[in-house]
Design a protein around this motif. Sequence first.
Motif, mmCIF file in Angstrom:
data_model
loop_
_atom_site.group_PDB
_atom_site.id
_atom_site.type_symbol
_atom_site.label_atom_id
_atom_site.label_comp_id
_atom_site.label_asym_id
_atom_site.label_seq_id
_atom_site.Cartn_x
_atom_site.Cartn_y
_atom_site.Cartn_z
ATOM 1 N N VAL A 149 0.852 -1.188 0.000
ATOM 2 C CA VAL A 149 0.000 0.000 0.000
ATOM 3 C C VAL A 149 0.886 1.236 0.000
ATOM 4 O O VAL A 149 1.689 1.440 0.915
ATOM 5 C CB VAL A 149 -0.932 0.007 1.226
ATOM 6 C CG1 VAL A 149 -1.789 1.275 1.229
ATOM 7 C CG2 VAL A 149 -1.820 -1.233 1.235
ATOM 8 N N ASN A 150 0.735 2.043 -1.024
ATOM 9 C CA ASN A 150 1.530 3.259 -1.192
ATOM 10 C C ASN A 150 0.637 4.457 -0.876
ATOM 11 O O ASN A 150 -0.290 4.761 -1.628
ATOM 12 C CB ASN A 150 2.040 3.331 -2.642
ATOM 13 C CG ASN A 150 3.293 4.156 -2.798
ATOM 14 O OD1 ASN A 150 4.107 4.259 -1.887
ATOM 15 N ND2 ASN A 150 3.478 4.728 -3.982
ATOM 16 N N GLY A 151 0.903 5.102 0.266
ATOM 17 C CA GLY A 151 0.086 6.239 0.669
ATOM 18 C C GLY A 151 0.613 7.529 0.073
ATOM 19 O O GLY A 151 1.768 7.897 0.284
ATOM 20 N N ARG A 152 -0.244 8.220 -0.640
ATOM 21 C CA ARG A 152 0.177 9.422 -1.372
ATOM 22 C C ARG A 152 -0.411 10.675 -0.738
ATOM 23 O O ARG A 152 -1.588 10.706 -0.370
ATOM 24 C CB ARG A 152 -0.284 9.307 -2.827
ATOM 25 C CG ARG A 152 -0.218 10.616 -3.603
ATOM 26 C CD ARG A 152 -0.619 10.409 -5.045
ATOM 27 N NE ARG A 152 -1.213 11.614 -5.614
ATOM 28 C CZ ARG A 152 -1.558 11.760 -6.887
ATOM 29 N NH1 ARG A 152 -1.384 10.763 -7.743
ATOM 30 N NH2 ARG A 152 -2.104 12.875 -7.317
ATOM 31 N N THR A 153 0.429 11.706 -0.648
ATOM 32 C CA THR A 153 -0.087 13.018 -0.265
ATOM 33 C C THR A 153 0.140 14.010 -1.393
ATOM 34 O O THR A 153 1.179 13.998 -2.057
ATOM 35 C CB THR A 153 0.561 13.538 1.026
ATOM 36 O OG1 THR A 153 -0.079 14.774 1.379
ATOM 37 C CG2 THR A 153 2.052 13.790 0.872
ATOM 38 N N ASP A 154 -0.857 14.869 -1.595
ATOM 39 C CA ASP A 154 -0.796 15.863 -2.663
ATOM 40 C C ASP A 154 -0.478 17.266 -2.135
ATOM 41 O O ASP A 154 -0.805 18.263 -2.782
ATOM 42 C CB ASP A 154 -2.126 15.886 -3.423
ATOM 43 C CG ASP A 154 -2.276 14.683 -4.340
ATOM 44 O OD1 ASP A 154 -1.302 13.934 -4.497
ATOM 45 O OD2 ASP A 154 -3.377 14.495 -4.897
ATOM 46 N N VAL A 155 0.167 17.334 -0.971
ATOM 47 C CA VAL A 155 0.493 18.637 -0.383
ATOM 48 C C VAL A 155 1.298 19.489 -1.356
ATOM 49 O O VAL A 155 1.005 20.680 -1.564
ATOM 50 C CB VAL A 155 1.267 18.457 0.938
ATOM 51 C CG1 VAL A 155 1.891 19.775 1.386
ATOM 52 C CG2 VAL A 155 0.339 17.933 2.024
ATOM 53 N N PHE A 156 2.321 18.907 -1.971
ATOM 54 C CA PHE A 156 3.157 19.666 -2.900
ATOM 55 C C PHE A 156 2.501 19.784 -4.274
ATOM 56 O O PHE A 156 2.549 20.854 -4.900
ATOM 57 C CB PHE A 156 4.536 19.007 -3.040
ATOM 58 C CG PHE A 156 5.414 19.190 -1.839
ATOM 59 C CD1 PHE A 156 6.195 20.334 -1.690
ATOM 60 C CD2 PHE A 156 5.466 18.229 -0.849
ATOM 61 C CE1 PHE A 156 7.001 20.505 -0.576
ATOM 62 C CE2 PHE A 156 6.266 18.385 0.272
ATOM 63 C CZ PHE A 156 7.044 19.533 0.405
#
Length: 282
Positions: A149-156
């Motif tokens: 499971v690859n957790g992604r954040t779109d903060v940038f």
Amino acid sequence: MSGPDTAAQREKARLLRELHRPGEPVVLANVWDAASARLVAGAGARAVATASASVSWSLGSPDGGGADREQVLARTAEVVRAVDLPVTADLESGYADTAAGVGETVTGLLATGAVGVNLEDAGYDPREAAERIAAARAAADAAGVPLFVNGRTDVFLRGLGEPEGRLDEAVRRLRLYVEAGADGVFVPGVADPETIAALAAAVPAPLNVLAAPGSPSVAELAELGVARISLGPGLAEVAYAAVRRAAEEVYASGTYTGLDGGLTYPELNGLFTGRAAGTGAG
């Protein structure tokens, strides 16, 4: 249709996990169908990943929630059948409104034979995003498959908050996702070496970054501690640009130079007449 061989699927999941090594990153040239999967596998890939945007466009939908879950899972199954490599699928934020729905999506994903998944936080509160990752982990555990499971954040990527606070916010979110069961973390939208190194050092999980023209090279990203490099929709963008150039030329000038350099009919047809043509086996 019978389901995947669980023992073989577990072995592929184990292999995918082992490929995530800081300093020796796995490189994923993301695909969207069986032909692109076989071409990428034949080029030397050690694993195959779909890109949600590329898959969505090929299905006639916009990226960002526009695709139909069942269509995406069906396409993922086609990619899995096309190669003998571990396959990880980008499923946006899970194609579901609730954490329980994400679990159902992951159950469907595992039925395709895939062994990895990307889940993004998109517009969700970080704690809600973490709950969705936990649901994905629970579904994989229930199926007995060690799904990566690859957790992604779109903060940038989305430019959330003030620039000076984005690194801390990304780290805060990613630590939540790891605590919830994420095996790796994905931070698209970063190219600055100092920021990438800081992310790799601050989060206790393999770091995935998105590469594009202007990004540090694979070797440079390896030195920064990156464990996974993705091209995202890059290959699809290049392929569709070639389609547009050739089409515009023939309609505008009646000439065909845009077709120069294309793969031949025997090459493409051969991808599906011989199993070894695109499985990464030879």
